[in-house]
Design a protein around this motif. Structure first.
Motif, mmCIF file in Angstrom:
data_model
loop_
_atom_site.group_PDB
_atom_site.id
_atom_site.type_symbol
_atom_site.label_atom_id
_atom_site.label_comp_id
_atom_site.label_asym_id
_atom_site.label_seq_id
_atom_site.Cartn_x
_atom_site.Cartn_y
_atom_site.Cartn_z
ATOM 1 N N LEU A 1 1.262 20.455 37.834
ATOM 2 C CA LEU A 1 1.355 21.850 37.389
ATOM 3 C C LEU A 1 1.005 21.989 35.910
ATOM 4 O O LEU A 1 0.638 23.074 35.449
ATOM 5 N N GLY A 2 1.126 20.904 35.162
ATOM 6 C CA GLY A 2 0.725 20.950 33.759
ATOM 7 C C GLY A 2 -0.735 21.279 33.580
ATOM 8 O O GLY A 2 -1.124 21.912 32.576
ATOM 9 N N PHE A 3 -1.593 20.893 34.528
ATOM 10 C CA PHE A 3 -3.014 21.217 34.407
ATOM 11 C C PHE A 3 -3.262 22.714 34.522
ATOM 12 O O PHE A 3 -4.302 23.205 34.085
ATOM 13 N N GLY A 4 -2.332 23.427 35.142
ATOM 14 C CA GLY A 4 -2.436 24.879 35.182
ATOM 15 C C GLY A 4 -1.771 25.552 34.001
ATOM 16 O O GLY A 4 -1.823 26.779 33.873
ATOM 17 N N GLY B 1 -6.963 28.377 39.013
ATOM 18 C CA GLY B 1 -7.661 27.490 39.930
ATOM 19 C C GLY B 1 -7.154 26.069 39.855
ATOM 20 O O GLY B 1 -7.038 25.374 40.879
ATOM 21 N N SER B 2 -6.838 25.606 38.647
ATOM 22 C CA SER B 2 -6.287 24.256 38.502
ATOM 23 C C SER B 2 -4.939 24.129 39.193
ATOM 24 O O SER B 2 -4.637 23.105 39.819
ATOM 25 N N THR B 3 -4.104 25.183 39.080
ATOM 26 C CA THR B 3 -2.819 25.169 39.790
ATOM 27 C C THR B 3 -3.038 25.077 41.293
ATOM 28 O O THR B 3 -2.386 24.273 41.987
ATOM 29 N N LEU B 4 -3.934 25.897 41.811
ATOM 30 C CA LEU B 4 -4.267 25.847 43.231
ATOM 31 C C LEU B 4 -4.729 24.454 43.634
ATOM 32 O O LEU B 4 -4.276 23.880 44.640
ATOM 33 N N VAL C 1 -0.297 30.333 36.560
ATOM 34 C CA VAL C 1 0.421 29.400 37.429
ATOM 35 C C VAL C 1 0.919 30.110 38.674
ATOM 36 O O VAL C 1 0.797 29.599 39.806
ATOM 37 N N LEU C 2 1.474 31.299 38.508
ATOM 38 C CA LEU C 2 1.977 32.051 39.659
ATOM 39 C C LEU C 2 0.839 32.446 40.594
ATOM 40 O O LEU C 2 0.973 32.369 41.824
#
Length: 545
Positions: A363-366, A399-402, A469-470
């Motif tokens: 999640l840090g990448f998002g 997109g990163s979070t996804l 993130v959300l």
């Protein structure tokens, strides 16, 4: 030669000395257990030699230079730590079989080049280090000897040679632009804006370094090489070796506004790469392939930040981009180690020491607030935080979070056949060390990197940090059971459309396969690589004051 300057030499020299020791059979058999030691001088150099004057060695009038500025020191320290942890992981992963000895050879050569690009201060030594990191990685990729690994190695080697040709031509143009015989990178970069061949030189630099960093459309080697390589090799390929391209862009493209037009080109290419990596990654089934496409996306964001910094002449761009890339070294290297640990552990119940830290890193990448990734995204906000570019950067974070939540689903599905199997301590401890470093070091390094008090970052724009993130989490929930899409894009994406290129690759691959069969034999590999890599290092040693 002062103590800090000696560390600069040792950062490159320690892997090569261990490589030289491998000519003795007993030392070669012990080498897999010593791989974690080889990067330690690089880590010491990052801590102690950043402010040291450069070491200039007048070897055969080449004036070879070793030096370390602040952005390079940041990346050198993170890369050295990853190489050390992954080396300890590799010892448990391979054991002491004959394959482990061959792997150690290629590992040491690649390591010397991977760390060498951060300390090289002249065109000749930088080119040699870059070539070592690019070409010797072939041996890590084809370690397993499977058809998949061989194909990945062939593609990687062919593209690496193309990148080397581009950089060789660019360096020749840079050297021509410098008044006098100096090959110092600083003087070449200073002369670049006024060079008659400026456009050609910059285009070649972006092509050569962008290929190594994985920018579209030259990214196709990453999603082939990273899944095919053994787990410790995948970790350093994605975490450290691609940063040879990033440090090249940082060192050779000044962010002072003199190349503002090319900054816009690089930013556009980077944003395209960021979204391309997400689009191709969310339909992959192999968690290593998902991580490879995540690396492509993150390197796109890194290039976009540098490009916008060049276009806007934003002060502190080099340090901000280096900090962003440093977080990626630590977090992505740790997540690749997590994949190997999950594959060797039975069931999610025994994986909590992997899944919980991995979820935070993912999640840090998002940009999840409170993570090192949030600090990294805040660091490049002056470059990416305004207007249309700011919106696109925020959407790329979603997109990163996804993509990373999709990775977590694939990671949970990847467990050992024996449900009672526990994680081996030799794999678990390096993973925990890297996970802790990825979670904590960005907080420890933030102020020293000149980016301000890290504890003020969470309160600066909480809504702007949370909504990507959300949004990414909502998209991940909506797509969670769309497994029929898995495999819709083959690994290597664009490569599958290039029929003539595949036929050329197959023809070249036959020759590469014959060469690889020879190089896999220790005597030929050892002698050829030692002659090639130690030659310049010998000049350095004899010319050092």
């Amino acid at each position: 030669m002062s103590g800090p300057q000696a560390l600069l030499v040792a950062a490159i020299g320690m892997p090569l000395l261990l490589l030289l020791a491998c000519l003795h059979g007993a030392a070669r058999r012990c080498m897999p257990g010593l791989l974690w030691i080889a990067p330690l001088p690089g880590l010491a150099a990052a801590l102690l030699a950043a402010d040291a004057p450069p070491l200039v060695m007048d070897a055969a009038r080449l004036r070879l230079t070793l030096g370390l500025d602040a952005p390079s020191a940041l990346l050198l320290g993170a890369a050295s730590l990853l190489w050390s942890m992954a080396g300890a992981y590799a010892f448990r992963y391979f054991g002491r079989g004959p394959g482990a000895e061959r792997f150690a050879l290629w590992w040491l050569v690649t390591l010397s080049g991977s760390l060498g690009v951060f300390v090289a201060g002249d065109l000749a030594s930088f080119y040699l280090a870059f070539a070592a990191a690019s070409l010797a990685a072939f041996g890590l990729i084809v370690q397993d000897g499977t058809p998949r690994a061989r194909r990945a190695g062939e593609v990687t080697l062919l593209l690496a040679v193309m990148g080397e040709i581009c950089l060789l031509l660019a360096f020749a143009l840079l050297a021509e632009a410098v008044e006098g015989p100096s090959l110092a990178i600083a003087e070449a970069v200073a002369a670049l804006p006024g060079s008659p061949a400026r456009g050609l030189a910059v285009g070649l630099l972006i092509t050569g370094f962008g290929l190594k960093a994985g920018l579209v459309p030259l990214h196709v080697w990453l999603p082939l090489a990273h899944p095919a390589a053994p787990m410790p090799a995948s970790s350093v390929l994605s975490g450290a070796i691609v940063k040879a391209g990033i440090i090249g862009l940082l060192r050779f493209l000044p962010a002072d506004g003199t190349l503002a037009d090319w900054g816009g080109v690089l930013a556009g290419l980077g944003l395209l790469t960021a979204f391309w990596g997400v689009a191709c990654g969310i339909v992959q089934a192999n968690p290593k392939t998902v991580l490879a496409y995540s690396t492509i996306s993150q390197m796109g964001v890194t290039a976009a930040a540098l490009g916008m910094g060049m276009a806007l002449a934003e002060p502190g761009t080099a340090m901000a981009v280096a900090f962003y890339a440093t977080h990626h070294v630590l977090a992505k290297g740790a997540l690749f180690l997590a994949v190997g640990l999950a594959a060797a552990t039975g069931g999610p119940r025994r994986l909590w020491l992997v899944l919980l830290p991995a979820l935070l890193l993912a999640l840090g990448f998002g940009g999840l607030p409170g993570t090192g990734g949030a600090l990294a995204k805040a660091a490049v906000k002056p470059q990416l935080g305004a207007g249309l570019v700011g919106l696109l950067a925020a959407l790329s974070a979603a997109g990163s979070t996804l993509l990373m939540l999709h990775f977590m689903r694939r990671l949970v599905a990847l467990t050992a056949e024996d449900p009672q199997r526990r994680p081996a301590p030799g794999l678990l401890l390096p993973w925990l060390g890297m996970a802790a470093a990825a979670l904590l070091l960005p907080w420890a390094l933030h102020a020293g990197a000149g980016l301000g008090d890290p504890w003020q970052v969470p309160g600066q724009d909480p809504a702007g940090a949370f909504w990507p993130v959300l949004l990414g989490a909502a998209l991940a929930a909506a797509l969670a059971r769309r497994d029929r899409w898995l495999g819709a894009v083959p690994e290597g994406d664009l490569l599958s459309l290039a029929g003539p290129a595949r036929r050329l690759g197959a023809a070249c691959g036959t020759a590469v396969g014959r060469a690889e069969a020879v190089l896999r034999a220790w005597p030929a590999a050892g002698l050829s690589l030692l002659v090639l890599i130690l030659a310049l290092f010998g000049l350095m040693a004899t010319a050092a004051p």
